[in-house]
Design an enzyme around this catalytic site. Structure first.
Site, PDB file in Angstrom:
ATOM      1  N   GLN A  65       4.239   4.084  14.497  1.00 56.15           N
ATOM      2  CA  GLN A  65       3.888   4.418  13.641  1.00 56.15           C
ATOM      3  C   GLN A  65       2.428   4.181  12.989  1.00 56.15           C
ATOM      4  O   GLN A  65       1.936   4.948  12.023  1.00 56.15           O
ATOM      5  CB  GLN A  65       4.363   3.738  12.196  1.00 56.15           C
ATOM      6  N   LYS A  76      -2.268  -5.922   5.131  1.00 58.46           N
ATOM      7  CA  LYS A  76      -1.820  -4.326   6.066  1.00 58.46           C
ATOM      8  C   LYS A  76      -1.001  -3.860   4.953  1.00 58.46           C
ATOM      9  O   LYS A  76      -0.932  -4.665   3.951  1.00 58.46           O
ATOM     10  CB  LYS A  76      -0.821  -4.499   7.430  1.00 58.46           C
ATOM     11  N   GLU A  92       3.203  -5.436  16.217  1.00 60.92           N
ATOM     12  CA  GLU A  92       4.324  -5.556  14.588  1.00 60.92           C
ATOM     13  C   GLU A  92       5.609  -4.066  15.389  1.00 60.92           C
ATOM     14  O   GLU A  92       5.110  -3.289  15.869  1.00 60.92           O
ATOM     15  CB  GLU A  92       4.098  -4.945  13.893  1.00 60.92           C
ATOM     16  N   GLU A 135       0.157   6.530   4.891  1.00 59.76           N
ATOM     17  CA  GLU A 135      -1.205   5.554   4.155  1.00 59.76           C
ATOM     18  C   GLU A 135      -2.885   5.915   4.658  1.00 59.76           C
ATOM     19  O   GLU A 135      -3.095   4.592   4.350  1.00 59.76           O
ATOM     20  CB  GLU A 135      -0.974   4.618   5.515  1.00 59.76           C
ATOM     21  N   HIS A 164       1.905  -3.939   2.176  1.00 60.44           N
ATOM     22  CA  HIS A 164       2.257  -2.829   1.425  1.00 60.44           C
ATOM     23  C   HIS A 164       3.731  -2.089   1.951  1.00 60.44           C
ATOM     24  O   HIS A 164       3.802  -2.531   2.886  1.00 60.44           O
ATOM     25  CB  HIS A 164       0.912  -2.062   1.485  1.00 60.44           C
ATOM     26  N   ARG A 165       3.622  -1.208   1.256  1.00 62.02           N
ATOM     27  CA  ARG A 165       5.200  -0.064   2.144  1.00 62.02           C
ATOM     28  C   ARG A 165       4.536   1.858   1.831  1.00 62.02           C
ATOM     29  O   ARG A 165       3.172   1.730   1.455  1.00 62.02           O
ATOM     30  CB  ARG A 165       5.815   0.394   0.171  1.00 62.02           C
ATOM     31  N   SER A 166       5.390   2.499   2.506  1.00 65.73           N
ATOM     32  CA  SER A 166       4.471   3.460   2.795  1.00 65.73           C
ATOM     33  C   SER A 166       4.009   4.496   1.692  1.00 65.73           C
ATOM     34  O   SER A 166       2.727   5.252   1.274  1.00 65.73           O
ATOM     35  CB  SER A 166       4.434   4.246   4.065  1.00 65.73           C
ATOM     36  N   LYS A 169       6.984  -8.325   2.992  1.00 61.05           N
ATOM     37  CA  LYS A 169       6.777  -7.140   1.463  1.00 61.05           C
ATOM     38  C   LYS A 169       8.109  -7.575   0.808  1.00 61.05           C
ATOM     39  O   LYS A 169       9.218  -7.582   1.204  1.00 61.05           O
ATOM     40  CB  LYS A 169       7.694  -5.955   2.683  1.00 61.05           C
ATOM     41  N   HIS A 187       5.347   8.241   9.331  1.00 64.20           N
ATOM     42  CA  HIS A 187       4.272   9.039   8.302  1.00 64.20           C
ATOM     43  C   HIS A 187       3.658   9.970   8.232  1.00 64.20           C
ATOM     44  O   HIS A 187       2.908  10.024   7.955  1.00 64.20           O
ATOM     45  CB  HIS A 187       3.442   7.157   7.860  1.00 64.20           C
ATOM     46  N   ASP A 243       1.507  -0.952  14.922  1.00 56.31           N
ATOM     47  CA  ASP A 243       2.668  -1.329  14.225  1.00 56.31           C
ATOM     48  C   ASP A 243       3.651  -0.001  15.007  1.00 56.31           C
ATOM     49  O   ASP A 243       3.469   1.135  14.950  1.00 56.31           O
ATOM     50  CB  ASP A 243       3.305  -1.102  12.748  1.00 56.31           C
ATOM     51  N   SER A 296       9.785   3.942   6.892  1.00 57.83           N
ATOM     52  CA  SER A 296      10.715   3.326   8.469  1.00 57.83           C
ATOM     53  C   SER A 296      11.422   1.492   7.938  1.00 57.83           C
ATOM     54  O   SER A 296      10.784   0.990   7.558  1.00 57.83           O
ATOM     55  CB  SER A 296       9.616   3.131   9.124  1.00 57.83           C
TER      56      SER A 296
HETATM   57  C1  2PG Z   1       6.049  -0.856   8.197  1.00 57.67           C
HETATM   58  C2  2PG Z   1       6.054   0.647   6.493  1.00 57.67           C
HETATM   59  C3  2PG Z   1       4.296  -0.541   5.666  1.00 57.67           C
HETATM   60  P1  2PG Z   1       7.143   2.095   5.423  1.00 57.67           P
HETATM   61  O1  2PG Z   1       6.264  -0.133   8.239  1.00 57.67           O
HETATM   62  O2  2PG Z   1       5.323  -1.379   7.933  1.00 57.67           O
HETATM   63  O3  2PG Z   1       3.963   0.198   6.588  1.00 57.67           O
HETATM   64  O4  2PG Z   1       6.162   1.804   6.516  1.00 57.67           O
HETATM   65  O5  2PG Z   1       6.859   1.451   4.368  1.00 57.67           O
HETATM   66  O6  2PG Z   1       7.111   3.092   6.132  1.00 57.67           O
HETATM   67  O7  2PG Z   1       8.458   0.647   5.787  1.00 57.67           O
HETATM   68 MG    MG Z   2       6.271  -1.863   9.867  1.00 54.88          MG
END
Ligand code: 2PG
Ligand code: MG
Length: 436
Positions: free
Chosen positions: A163, A396, A293, A205, A373-375, A345, A155, A242, A42
């Protein structure tokens, strides 16, 4: 003087089985540092570009061999002979070599991979831990983890439009205790879900991805799981969301539409921005939520200001897609009072130095910072050291499940262990809420 001898790269896999880049930096004193780069699902529109090959014959176009090649040639040639200890100089050279606003020529994945691998090589050369290399030798502060125990949105293949449904064991007295509390609630939640006949397979996740009927049902389940695990919802363990609302905002109609529910033929809601804020506010009244978030979409700036005005004394308002770890958007958010916290991030902006600068600017403005982190992750625990080094007090990194997530928790356990009892556990959100 120690210098960079060679920069190498290869294509490896992330936790979704998609290719990503690993960069390996060799110094002339024999020290080596490597890093692997995660990938989002996302993603915010204004993130630095994650470059893919687009060759449909390989990995459905998602290969990263072009990035690998750039690291081995252009980037290697430019950085060979440079000092690994001057991170800001290295990152500036990378930015200049790329020459674009969003790192689209070389790719933020190639650039960040190099940036982080150089830092690791620097730490290896000095024979110190990465968190010490980045943050110094003062007292260690371990962050409060935000465990994403129910996955929805992009996710998970269920009907949940929000999410992430997270728990925050803020009242624990140490990181290892917070981790244990989180794990106990996670395992209790699994039993509860099973009892109710829900599937307990997990999402990207590591959180469960049950096909529950509503956000409220998820939050009820979390409160029950916290109680049944022997903790007090709110005072021991709070909840966090989130919403990743950019995913379900219809910019033309200016409506937040529960698209996944709609697609599954379930009853769904359409909310104006005001109704979305009122809905979030009603959830705050009914549940012990202390962090939200992306409750609104990235382009809905005026509504972010309204939401912050109404809710920021009660809850942490975290901007992810709206700020994309970018100083330009953060500055606007500070000016317009759009939030009181920023999600950080590394791959949204693309170098270590720029990320540290964003954390520092946010702090100066009184914003809380949450390292994330990222998903799509790898087993690289860089963000664990990063959160400690920057003393952000919040991290997170998913559920306590799936090795790419537990790699970060296990690294924090080791850091706690190495500190021989002197590490302090902090939750920057609770500290801010109790002083507001
Ligand atoms: C978010 C992230 C991580 P994604 O939206 O905060 O949880 O998701 O890495 O898919 O952007
Ligand atoms: Mg997010």
């Amino acid at each position: 003087m120690t210098t960079i001898e060679q920069i190498d790269a290869l294509e490896v896999l992330d936790s979704r089985g998609l290719p990503t880049i690993m960069v390996r930096v060799l110094l002339d004193d024999g020290s080596v540092g490597s890093a692997m780069i995660p990938s989002g699902a996302s993603t915010g529109t204004h993130e630095a570009l994650e470059k893919r090959d687009g060759d449909a014959e390989r990995y459905g176009g998602k290969g990263v061999l072009t990035c690998v090649q750039s690291v081995k040639t252009e980037i290697h040639q430019m950085l060979k002979g440079k000092s690994p200890f001057q991170q800001a100089v290295i990152d500036e050279l990378l930015i200049t070599l790329d020459g674009t606003e969003n790192k689209s020529r070389l790719g933020a994945n190639a650039i960040l991979g190099t940036s982080l691998a150089v830092a690791r090589a620097g730490a290896a050369s000095k024979k110190i831990e990465l968190y010490e290399y980045l943050g110094g030798f003062e007292r260690v502060y371990l962050p409060c983890p935000m465990f994403n125990v129910i996955n929805g949105g992009a996710h998970a293949d269920n009907g949940l439009d929000f999410q992430e449904f997270m728990i925050r064991p803020h009242a624990a007295t140490s990181f290892s205790e917070a981790l244990r509390w989180g794990c106990e609630v996670y395992q209790t939640l699994k039993k509860l879900l099973k009892k109710k006949g829900y599937a307990v397979n997990v999402g990207d996740e590591g959180g469960f991805a049950p096909d529950v009927a509503s956000n409220e049902e998820c939050l009820d389940l979390l409160v029950d799981a916290i109680c049944q695990a022997g903790y007090q919802p709110g005072s021991d363990i709070s909840l966090a969301l989130d919403c990743a609302a950019s995913e379900f905002f219809d910019a033309k109609k200016k409506l937040y539409i529960e698209k996944k529910k709609k697609a599954k033929g379930k009853s769904f809601q359409e909310r104006t921005p005001e109704e979305q804020i009122a809905y979030l506010s009603s959830l705050l009244k009914a549940y012990p939520i202390d962090s939200i978030e992306d409750g609104l979409a990235e382009e809905d700036w005026p509504s972010w200001h309204k939401m912050t005005k109404e809710l920021s004394s009660k809850v942490q308002i975290v901007g992810d897609d709206i700020f994309v770890t970018n100083p330009r958007f953060l500055e606007r958010g500070i000016e317009e009072k759009s939030a009181n916290a920023i999600l950080i991030k590394l791959n949204q902006i693309g170098t270590l130095t720029e990320t540290i600068d964003v954390v520092e600017s946010a702090r100066r403005a009184g914003f809380r910072t949450v390292i994330s982190h990222r998903s799509g992750e790898t087993e690289d625990p860089f963000i664990a050291d990063f959160a400690v080094a920057l003393r952000t007090g919040q991290l997170k990194t998913g559920a306590p499940c799936r090795s790419e997530r537990t790699a970060k928790f296990n690294r924090l356990l080791l850091i706690e262990h190495l500190s021989e009892g002197s590490a302090r556990f902090i939750d920057s959100n609770r500290e801010a809420l109790s002083s507001s």
